[in-house]
Design a protein around this motif. Sequence first.
Motif, PDB file in Angstrom:
ATOM      1  N   VAL A  53       0.839  -1.210   0.000  1.00 40.29           N
ATOM      2  CA  VAL A  53       0.000   0.000   0.000  1.00 40.29           C
ATOM      3  C   VAL A  53       0.868   1.252   0.000  1.00 40.29           C
ATOM      4  O   VAL A  53       0.628   2.194  -0.776  1.00 40.29           O
ATOM      5  CB  VAL A  53      -0.959  -0.014   1.210  1.00 40.29           C
ATOM      6  N   VAL A  54       1.885   1.294   0.849  1.00 39.28           N
ATOM      7  CA  VAL A  54       2.748   2.474   0.954  1.00 39.28           C
ATOM      8  C   VAL A  54       3.505   2.716  -0.357  1.00 39.28           C
ATOM      9  O   VAL A  54       3.680   3.862  -0.792  1.00 39.28           O
ATOM     10  CB  VAL A  54       3.731   2.311   2.132  1.00 39.28           C
ATOM     11  N   ARG A  55       3.915   1.615  -1.009  1.00 41.47           N
ATOM     12  CA  ARG A  55       4.698   1.736  -2.250  1.00 41.47           C
ATOM     13  C   ARG A  55       3.824   1.806  -3.495  1.00 41.47           C
ATOM     14  O   ARG A  55       4.328   1.996  -4.600  1.00 41.47           O
ATOM     15  CB  ARG A  55       5.669   0.552  -2.364  1.00 41.47           C
ATOM     16  N   GLY A  56       2.511   1.606  -3.332  1.00 44.51           N
ATOM     17  CA  GLY A  56       1.624   1.655  -4.482  1.00 44.51           C
ATOM     18  C   GLY A  56       1.797   0.485  -5.427  1.00 44.51           C
ATOM     19  O   GLY A  56       1.575   0.617  -6.635  1.00 44.51           O
ATOM     20  N   ILE A  57       2.169  -0.664  -4.896  1.00 46.31           N
ATOM     21  CA  ILE A  57       2.400  -1.851  -5.713  1.00 46.31           C
ATOM     22  C   ILE A  57       1.204  -2.797  -5.570  1.00 46.31           C
ATOM     23  O   ILE A  57       0.818  -3.144  -4.446  1.00 46.31           O
ATOM     24  CB  ILE A  57       3.683  -2.592  -5.265  1.00 46.31           C
ATOM     25  N   PRO A  58       0.595  -3.241  -6.659  1.00 48.98           N
ATOM     26  CA  PRO A  58      -0.474  -4.240  -6.541  1.00 48.98           C
ATOM     27  C   PRO A  58       0.056  -5.509  -5.886  1.00 48.98           C
ATOM     28  O   PRO A  58       1.188  -5.941  -6.150  1.00 48.98           O
ATOM     29  CB  PRO A  58      -0.888  -4.496  -7.999  1.00 48.98           C
ATOM     30  N   GLY A 209       2.843  -6.143 -10.268  1.00 50.39           N
ATOM     31  CA  GLY A 209       2.544  -6.437  -8.875  1.00 50.39           C
ATOM     32  C   GLY A 209       3.304  -7.638  -8.349  1.00 50.39           C
ATOM     33  O   GLY A 209       4.099  -8.280  -9.059  1.00 50.39           O
ATOM     34  N   LEU A 210       3.024  -7.956  -7.104  1.00 53.04           N
ATOM     35  CA  LEU A 210       3.726  -9.023  -6.392  1.00 53.04           C
ATOM     36  C   LEU A 210       2.737 -10.039  -5.849  1.00 53.04           C
ATOM     37  O   LEU A 210       1.547  -9.751  -5.697  1.00 53.04           O
ATOM     38  CB  LEU A 210       4.546  -8.434  -5.243  1.00 53.04           C
TER      39      LEU A 210
END
Length: 820
Positions: A53-58, A209-210
């Motif tokens: 969420v903090v990094r904006g990564i799905p 994303g990850l």
Amino acid sequence: MGHLGDSGHHIGGGMTAGVLDGVLRYRGGGGRPLPFEPTSFDVEMLAAVEGAVVRGIPLAVVLPLPGTAAPLLLGAASLVGAVLRTRSLAVEVAVASTNLTSRTLYDRLYFENQRLADFIPRSAVDVGGAARLVGKPARDSGGRLYLVNQLSRLDSWSGRLAALVIDASAATSTAVARTLRRPDLSAAVVYLTADPFDPALELVRNAGGLIWGWDAPALTDLAVSALGDGNLCARPLVAEAELLASAGSSDVVVWGLDDGERSNLDDALAALWRALGQLSGAYRLIAGSVYGASEATRWVWSVYNSLTSLPVSPRRYDAQLGISPYAVRLGESVSTARAFARNVGGEAGQRWYDVANALDDALDAADQEEKLDRVLAWLNERVAQNAPAALVLRNRAAVNAVTNALDESTASPVGWPDVVSVATIADVTAGRTSMSGVGEICLPGPLPRSRSGLLALPPASRVRVIAAGPFEARRAEQQAVSARSALSAIRAEAVRQSGVRLGVPAESSDQGTDGSQRVHVFSSGRVAAVVPTSVGDARDNPWEPFDLDIVAMLQRTIAAGGSADEETQAVAPARVRGSAATSAVEVLAISVRMGDETGVLLAEPNDLITRRRGEAVQRVAAKSLVPDDVVVLVDHAARHDLLTAVTEKLSESPTYAPLAQLVAFWKARAARLRNSNLTYRDILRRMRGTSLTSEQTIGTWVRGVVDGPQKPEDVRRFAEAVHDTQLLNEAERVGWALRTLHAVHRRIGRWLSAQIAGVQMRRDEGLVDADLGIHVSDLLESVTTHAVISIDRAVHQAPANAVGLVLPQPDALRLLTSAS
């Protein structure tokens, strides 16, 4: 009441700190709000989600644990984290999840000692994308937690969100792909799924994303309290440590036949599997030229899945389906497949004839109930050991059919329900059936791919799969091993890639103990494990008999129907009339309003449609509709009864968990009177003490036109009149269920009338249960209302699997023209 957080507690950190420091709290049945006691598993999951969420990564999280409120809790934790980071209450987070308990749970969450919903209320979003506040917050500070049952509801304004949590139950892969491609989406996307084979995982990877997940060894290591103080009054965030440990150490046992034994059912299912595999070529021949070809393929695949997981005869199963013309009846599947074959013609039609012949053999073999004897043997073993267990079946019709068969069998022990529960797969995976203390789950056949998590990390120490013979045993073994191996690969990806990018340390699992070694087959004393399946090779695929492009087509068909689950049954491509079936049926074309556009509902003249007039909501024949009537649709179609949908939704609450099963039980017992020598007048005359005066009322119960007696006492009188001891034993509980359903029905009528008229209701009028905080709107998220514009009284011909759908007007006219 002061401002949120006024208690003096130090405000800092994010969602992980908010849980660890006791800022986010939960209030149970009474007393003061208590902090959560997170497990190490909870902390790792929170840290991964917060990092994304903090990094904006799905981020996609594979979480095959049943009954968790993880989507809602992650949404609430994201909300608290955003408040702590921004020091503002005007934050917005959305959660897409179908689970009713998520809605009521949010109302019991606290920011320290102040209820979250009083400051940041929850809001629903209607089909058109308009937000609607649920309840009346004490202090509305502008923030919102949007809870929707379909991700598509958020299409028009998702750019406003700080975080978006998506449960797989509320989103098709098509909807997930569309969301990930949105250029205006600033929120971090968190996707949760129980399926390690979920196609949306690759979509998240392709979007940069990850993936995060846990295999059995990792779960075992993390099944401890993160606080170490052992507060027995608190609850963990996602799952009890005991459940995590049990799932982590679980094994799968496939119960095959003794060497040399043969099974007619196993041979027939293997032949049907091969015939279905040949439909891959047939589909390519007719795709685009025959309406409903993909739906027909999906329909026959759902018939196969029903047969392979059913330990009783198809006749017993069909008796539990009620009067809905859209129910998938096994006994009608052969004539239905042949009717579709005639409609298709040519080489593709011959493939469908081959499927019909294989279905005929499979139904004959299933009539022998080979698996029932082994279910009874397992049942007696569990009862003798007083070892709680669960028999898990495909759907509610199967649950009722098997429960009746076990009750009626002379081989079942007295009081077996006290030890063994019978539940649907959906009940178990959604947490509607308590698995506390359950040591073993019995599955009477292989699973659909979307339920592979039940084999990978089950909520019990053992899963036993009953295989009809060698063919099914091989499938079940490969399924269990491939599911566990897939989770192991996901865990390795989390450790080596996702954890590094998110700055979250994750312990790698011992690759020698990835869980696949705990898959065994028992047959004549033989114990073995199977080499993992190659998922990319259709010939060795234990999940579907089709080529991979046809599997992808089935997934698109499911998505087009608005469902995220392959277990949702497709409508049959033909309707049975007497001893034959026809692929084209007579319909009325009913024009209805669909927002600013006109749609056409195709319905047989005597199909039951839910209609609202004033405050009265009734099921009536389609031919009785007139202009300005309002039709009530579920999932944009007239294929699901409104009250059945409401009953199923209300049953998600533990308080109302027995509701759907009791209503279905009543309908099945009443329907038995259709072939009785007793007339409706005879039954009414025998119902001593009733205030009923019309024998036709009895007929509406038996035919299933209405849901049952208005007065609970009439359930007992009816049971006594027809000498039904099973119904008599459950009369009090059935009466409660019907009384509850009728009360909800009345509130629904008033609520729908108020919404259409734009009238503001009093707070209590919109509540179904004030103590639980269940609102009428919570039960009607999939429901839409549509004014009837006109009815074409001329009878047209239309494909059977187009009936009950609202189609765009040009599409409907093309269908009717080509079918006439």
